[in-house]
Design a protein around this motif. Sequence first.
Motif, mmCIF file in Angstrom:
data_model
loop_
_atom_site.group_PDB
_atom_site.id
_atom_site.type_symbol
_atom_site.label_atom_id
_atom_site.label_comp_id
_atom_site.label_asym_id
_atom_site.label_seq_id
_atom_site.Cartn_x
_atom_site.Cartn_y
_atom_site.Cartn_z
ATOM 1 N N SER A 85 -3.449 3.393 -7.537
ATOM 2 C CA SER A 85 -2.162 2.749 -7.247
ATOM 3 C C SER A 85 -2.160 2.074 -5.874
ATOM 4 N N LEU A 86 -2.977 2.567 -4.945
ATOM 5 C CA LEU A 86 -3.061 1.950 -3.619
ATOM 6 C C LEU A 86 -4.020 0.758 -3.575
ATOM 7 N N ASN A 87 -4.910 0.669 -4.550
ATOM 8 C CA ASN A 87 -5.944 -0.378 -4.587
ATOM 9 C C ASN A 87 -5.891 -1.076 -5.941
ATOM 10 N N GLN A 88 -4.902 -1.939 -6.113
ATOM 11 C CA GLN A 88 -4.625 -2.551 -7.409
ATOM 12 C C GLN A 88 -5.794 -3.348 -7.990
ATOM 13 N N ASP A 89 -6.662 -3.910 -7.168
ATOM 14 C CA ASP A 89 -7.765 -4.733 -7.659
ATOM 15 C C ASP A 89 -9.044 -3.934 -7.908
ATOM 16 N N LEU A 90 -8.997 -2.639 -7.749
ATOM 17 C CA LEU A 90 -10.182 -1.793 -7.868
ATOM 18 C C LEU A 90 -10.805 -1.830 -9.259
ATOM 19 N N LEU A 146 -11.728 1.091 0.697
ATOM 20 C CA LEU A 146 -10.644 1.662 -0.101
ATOM 21 C C LEU A 146 -9.558 2.212 0.808
ATOM 22 N N ILE A 147 -8.320 2.053 0.372
ATOM 23 C CA ILE A 147 -7.195 2.717 1.023
ATOM 24 C C ILE A 147 -6.981 4.017 0.252
#
Length: 82
Positions: free
Chosen positions: A42-47, A60-61
């Motif tokens: 959810s913190l890294n939408q493009d992952l 990464l966050i």
Amino acid sequence: MGAGVLSETETITVARDGLTLSGVLARHYREVISGACEQVWSLNQDLARKGAEIPRGTVLIVPVKDALTTDTTNSKVTGLFD
């Protein structure tokens, strides 16, 4: 409250090839924490575009360990073949 959100996260850089998100997080937190992957997604939408293995050098966050939501009172574990 926005400043509080920033202090509850940190950035990490993936240092090895061939690691999945759960592997990266297990190494970072030094334990497997239920629900951690979902919070990082959810913190890294493009992952998801990076594939199953996170490429080395990816930043990464992630939540700090104390900020991870670990309330599992209403969660159900689902197996691969359920």
